[in-house]
Each structure stands twice: as structure tokens, then as C-alpha cells.
Design an enzyme around this catalytic site. Structure first.
Site, PDB file in Angstrom:
ATOM      1  N   ARG A  21      24.494  10.439  -5.378  1.00 57.35           N
ATOM      2  CA  ARG A  21      24.368   9.536  -7.369  1.00 57.35           C
ATOM      3  C   ARG A  21      22.372   9.772  -6.791  1.00 57.35           C
ATOM      4  NH1 ARG A  21      27.059   5.756  -4.428  1.00 57.35           N
ATOM      5  NH2 ARG A  21      26.025   3.351  -5.093  1.00 57.35           N
ATOM      6  N   GLY A  35      23.790   3.972  -0.510  1.00 55.08           N
ATOM      7  CA  GLY A  35      23.639   5.654  -1.026  1.00 55.08           C
ATOM      8  C   GLY A  35      24.704   6.800  -0.570  1.00 55.08           C
ATOM      9  N   CYS A  36      25.356   7.748  -1.800  1.00 57.57           N
ATOM     10  CA  CYS A  36      25.334   8.677  -0.939  1.00 57.57           C
ATOM     11  C   CYS A  36      24.617   9.476   0.125  1.00 57.57           C
ATOM     12  CB  CYS A  36      26.939   9.188  -2.427  1.00 57.57           C
ATOM     13  SG  CYS A  36      27.609   8.006  -2.923  1.00 57.57           S
ATOM     14  N   GLY A  37      24.758  10.451   0.525  1.00 55.84           N
ATOM     15  CA  GLY A  37      23.707  11.016   1.208  1.00 55.84           C
ATOM     16  C   GLY A  37      22.634  10.457   1.060  1.00 55.84           C
ATOM     17  N   GLN A  38      22.540   9.549   1.357  1.00 59.71           N
ATOM     18  CA  GLN A  38      20.963   9.049   1.553  1.00 59.71           C
ATOM     19  C   GLN A  38      21.044   7.703   2.787  1.00 59.71           C
ATOM     20  OE1 GLN A  38      17.458   8.711  -1.428  1.00 59.71           O
ATOM     21  NE2 GLN A  38      17.875   6.225  -1.108  1.00 59.71           N
TER      22      GLN A  38
END
Length: 309
Positions: free
Chosen positions: A205, A133-136
Site C-alpha cells: 500500500r 510497510g508492505c514492500g518497503q
């Protein structure tokens, strides 16, 4: 008043059709932040110039005064992001479980107040799985255990034609976006046929799809007759989130992972990848897809249809 050129205007990282709020929707603050930051760089010729970059910021989420997670986000619509995150992580069953979400950028925090607390909060948040997960980067619980409980519309009930997909792709290509102006973000959108209902960009995303999940919940929008588009790759987690949102058809500008493909096949979901302009690949669920004769003319039709909307 003279209009500014499009590249000087801040793009909309969150844009949606105007729909009434559903009964029981939580009260949400409106704490949007500037999306872009100007910085001075030196290019390959040694020339100094000013460019825009996405204004990434940290948002720590507290649920009933208990710290839950810190999300990295643009802050285009943080309240919907938080609501969608809670739904997609399975921490709440429906939007009506939440009384309010207040975002305060002075302390970079989102305060979630539930109506009756979260049952088994400690158990639900104990197991973290590292993801792509990008940013998560983490998810709570055993998401895959929920697969068998998901029911998507049958292929006879939810279909997509070549022409409709071409119009969707053309609208995304033409959109004035943070990505076009500054790069470094992902975009997601929800369509009903060729009509775009909501568009979201964020640093990852997963944030973008969670924001759309929050929007759908607040406006009581079902996913069974919708098409989901993302610029990001379709991993198992992205496929799972779309399925939990009830969406049977997903298209991506990027590719599909093996686990994403396996999960979509198991769920009977239609996945399009490498989707851009005239070309795309249908990785699974081709029984929902309606190819058309004269496919070479579809792109021109899509451009004309998109320009008229």
C-alpha cells in the site's frame, strides 16, 4: 474482433484521467512491465492448472548516482513511484527538484537526476525506522516531527456525504483489478467527489500511495478537496503520507491502528475504516461527514450512479 472475457485481460494497475503536466515536471521514462505471471499449481484435489500471480520485482533507486533504496514493486508506473517516494520521505521538497527519472528493467534500476542535488543527503538517509510497510519497510528521518507543520482544510471546507462515500466504495468494488484476478496486492485511488482521478495497485500500500503522490506532483493536483481510498490498513505512516499530500479525508477497506487514529485526530483528518458496500466506521473527523436520511437506500443509489459513470 471478438472481445476476450474480462478475466483473460490483464487489468490496469495504473489508470488515471488525462491532465496536463505541470511546469517544471521532471522528464520520466515509460518503463511499465507486465503485471502478471502465469504459473502451474496443484490444487487441493491434486489437479494441475494455470493461474496468474503478481509479477513482483526489485527496483533499486539511485539518486545522482548514489544508491538510496530498493523498492519491491509490480512496475505499473515505476517513475511516479520513485518521485512520490522521494516526496513522501522528505528527500525533495517539490517535483521541480528532480530533472529526470529513468527506469531500466534490464538492470532493475531507477536513475534519478536532481537539478541541484539533495541537501544533507547523508543526514536525511541516516536514520531508518522499521515500519509495517508492505514492500518497503523503512522510512527516513523523523516524519512525526513534521506533523505540526501540516495544515489541512477546515471541516467546513472539505466534507463528504454518505452518498458520495457509497459511490466511491461501489466503484472500487466493481473495478477489474490485479487483486481480483491474482490477489496479493493493495490498491489505492484518489477521488474528487465521486470522480476517480487515479487508481494504482502495487505489492504494498505504501508503493501505491507514493505513486499517487508522484502523479499529483507531476500534474499539479492539490489534495485539499480530494478523497483518498486504500485497501490497506491505516497505520500512522499511511495517515502521515496522506496528510503530507494535503488530503483531509481517507477511507480504507481495512482497519485503523491506534497510532493512525491518534495522528489523524491530532491533524483533524477524517478516517473511515472497515469501508465496504453499505457499511463503514468513521474513526475520526466525523464533523466532515454528512449522514443522510434513508441510509438503507444509499447502496442502491451508489450502484446506479457508479454504473452511469
Amino acid at each position: 474482433m471478438a472481445l476476450l472475457p474480462a478475466d483473460l485481460l490483464e487489468p490496469l494497475a495504473y489508470d488515471a484521467v488525462d491532465l496536463p503536466r505541470s511546469a517544471g515536471a521532471p522528464r520520466l521514462s515509460r518503463a511499465k512491465r507486465p503485471l502478471l505471471r502465469h504459473i502451474v499449481i496443484v490444487d487441493e484435489r491434486g489437479k494441475r492448472r494455470t493461474i496468474d500471480i503478481p509479477a513482483e520485482r526489485a527496483l533499486t533507486v539511485f539518486v545522482d548516482k548514489r544508491e538510496l533504496v530498493t523498492l519491491m514493486t509490480l512496475g505499473a508506473c515505476p517513475e511516479l513511484l520513485v518521485l512520490g517516494y522521494l516526496l513522501n520521505q522528505g528527500l525533495i521538497a517539490r517535483h521541480a527538484d528532480v530533472d529526470s527519472i529513468d527506469v531500466d528493467w534490464d538492470v532493475n534500476a531507477a536513475a534519478v537526476k536532481t537539478r541541484a542535488g539533495i541537501e544533507d543527503f547523508d543526514a536525511k538517509t541516516a536514520h531508518r525506522v522499521v515500519t509495517t510497510g508492505c514492500g518497503q519497510g523503512t522510512v527516513f528521518g523523523e516524519a512525526m516531527a513534521e506533523v505540526d507543520a501540516i495544515e489541512l482544510p477546515a471541516p467546513t471546507e472539505a466534507r463528504i456525504s454518505h452518498a458520495t462515500l457509497a459511490v466511491v466504495l461501489e466503484q472500487m468494488r466493481q473495478r477489474h483489478s490485479v487483486h481480483k484476478q491474482a490477489g496479493s496486492v493493495h490498491g489505492c485511488a484518489l477521488f474528487k467527489g465521486s470522480e476517480m482521478l487515479v487508481f494504482v495497485e502495487d505489492v504494498g500500500r505504501h508503493n501505491a500511495i507514493d505513486t499517487i503522490a508522484g502523479w499529483m506532483a507531476v500534474h499539479d493536483v492539490a489534495g485539499g478537496d480530494k478523497i483518498f481510498y486504500t485497501t490497506g490498513r491505516l497505520t500512522s505512516e499511511m495517515v502521515m503520507k496522506a496528510a503530507k499530500m494535503g488530503i483531509p479525508i481517507v477511507a480504507s477497506r481495512n482497519g485503523v491502528t491506534a497510532m493512525g487514529h491518534e495522528l489523524a485526530t491530532r491533524l483533524g483528518m477524517t478516517l473511515f475504516g472497515r469501508a465496504s458496500a453499505r457499511r463503514f466506521l468513521c474513526y475520526s473527523g466525523a464533523d466532515r461527514f454528512e449522514p443522510e436520511d434513508g441510509a438503507g437506500d444509499v447502496h442502491a443509489q451508489a450502484v446506479a450512479a457508479s454504473a452511469s459513470q
